[in-house]
Enzyme design. Structure first.
Site, short mmCIF file in Angstrom:
data_model
loop_
_atom_site.label_atom_id
_atom_site.label_comp_id
_atom_site.label_asym_id
_atom_site.label_seq_id
_atom_site.Cartn_x
_atom_site.Cartn_y
_atom_site.Cartn_z
N ARG A 1 -34.63 -25.42 13.38
CA ARG A 1 -35.79 -24.86 12.68
C ARG A 1 -35.37 -23.56 12.01
NH1 ARG A 1 -37.32 -26.42 17.86
NH2 ARG A 1 -38.82 -28.15 17.94
N LYS B 1 -38.72 -23.90 20.70
CA LYS B 1 -40.11 -23.87 21.14
C LYS B 1 -40.17 -23.87 22.66
CE LYS B 1 -42.44 -26.02 17.20
NZ LYS B 1 -43.29 -27.15 16.75
N HIS C 1 -38.25 -27.23 6.27
CA HIS C 1 -38.53 -28.43 7.07
C HIS C 1 -37.98 -29.68 6.38
CE1 HIS C 1 -40.45 -30.07 10.59
NE2 HIS C 1 -41.01 -31.02 9.87
N ARG D 1 -34.53 -30.05 7.77
CA ARG D 1 -34.57 -30.55 9.15
C ARG D 1 -34.85 -32.06 9.17
NH1 ARG D 1 -35.36 -28.95 14.48
NH2 ARG D 1 -37.12 -29.84 15.61
N HIS E 1 -36.46 -31.36 20.41
CA HIS E 1 -37.77 -31.97 20.63
C HIS E 1 -38.01 -32.13 22.13
CE1 HIS E 1 -37.75 -33.98 16.40
NE2 HIS E 1 -38.27 -32.77 16.36
N TYR F 1 -38.97 -39.83 12.79
CA TYR F 1 -37.93 -39.80 11.77
C TYR F 1 -37.19 -41.13 11.63
CZ TYR F 1 -38.51 -34.74 12.10
OH TYR F 1 -39.03 -33.48 12.10
#
Length: 292
Positions: A144, A169, A235, A238, A261, A270
């Site tokens: 990110r 995250k 993004h 990514r 993730h 994806y």
């Protein structure tokens, strides 16, 4: 809407635009929906309750069709989820509000040729060298943009430039591998351009002066200069990395780990493959074609 709520709405809209890569029109829709919500409810964000969303829904149903109401409610839910995830509120009051599932819209991707065209538009001045290296790291790792611009020099593992420690995250760290060529460029950049850019000896940032916003604006400018007629944002990079890795056969769980993730379901977004490509793969495998 009071000033504190307004500040959080603006931060949220920036997050949608820069971190999530949503288009100007989509972000504008979020802005309209949120301002409309707080105008109708007339409460500050920390006082919103579950019952307020039902009041809002009843109000909207008198004006709009169901699909539009669903979109507006979704915007409000997303905002409060953002507040909760960023610890602005202790509890998400709209967490249990259920919506109809919508098809996930994936951003455009750029291929290697388009990526190289963007790279070629960068100059040799220190800030362009910095931003070009950020772009290369994004393309090499799928990280990110916030993870890259927030890196400190100390995030380089044991002075081994082939591995970088990023904070993702949920305050979770992970190591991302870096190609040897880019690792050499990082080392050279730290010794030269970074020394010219950093504001003081106590500036420990790997990319001093860079932010999500400044890089987004630079990337958009460079893509335009390269003649790429796509909405290119961090993004996009990514998403392109994830799609390329999966397309080339890398196990989805490795891609999940690389992208950071928490759920493999997110990574599965994806795994779209063009029908023609899927048919070609199927024909090459030839399952059952020798059965009479």
């Amino acid at each position: 809407m009071n000033s504190e709520t307004n500040v959080l709405v603006v931060e949220f809209l920036d997050y949608l635009k820069i971190e999530k890569g949503l288009s100007e029109n989509t972000v504008k829709s979020y802005r309209v929906d949120l301002y409309e919500f707080f105008k109708i409810i007339s409460k500050s964000y920390e006082k919103i309750e579950k019952e307020d969303i039902y009041t809002y829904i009843d109000n909207m149903r008198n004006k709009f069709k169901n699909n539009t109401v669903q979109r507006k409610v979704s915007a409000v839910k997303t905002f409060f989820k953002y507040l909760y995830m960023n610890k602005k509120i202790k509890k998400d009051p709209l967490n249990t509000i259920k919506l109809m599932k919508k098809e996930t819209r994936l951003p455009e991707i750029i291929d290697e040729e388009e990526f190289n065209k963007i790279i070629e538009t960068f100059n040799h001045n220190p800030k362009d060298v910095r931003d070009k290296l950020i772009l290369k790291l994004l393309m090499a790792s799928g990280a990110r943009i916030s993870e890259i611009v927030n890196l400190d020099v100390s995030n380089i593992k044991d002075n081994d430039y082939r591995y970088i420690k990023v904070l993702g995250k949920g305050s979770k760290y992970r190591f991302i591998p870096i190609y040897d060529k880019i690792a050499d460029e990082i080392k050279e950049y730290i010794e030269k351009e970074r020394e010219e850019i950093k504001s003081s000896k106590k500036d420990y940032k790997l990319f001093p002066g860079a932010s999500r916003t400044t890089f987004y604006l630079k990337l958009r400018e460079k893509a335009k200069n390269a003649g790429i007629n796509k909405n290119v944002h961090p993004h996009t990079i990514r998403h392109s990395v994830a799609s390329l890795l999966l397309k080339n056969g890398l196990d989805i769980r490795y891609v999940q780990e690389l992208l950071g993730h928490s759920s493999i379901t997110t990574t599965e977004h994806y795994t779209h493959v063009e029908k023609s490509k899927l048919k070609s793969i199927y024909d090459n495998v030839g399952l059952g074609d020798d059965v009479e």
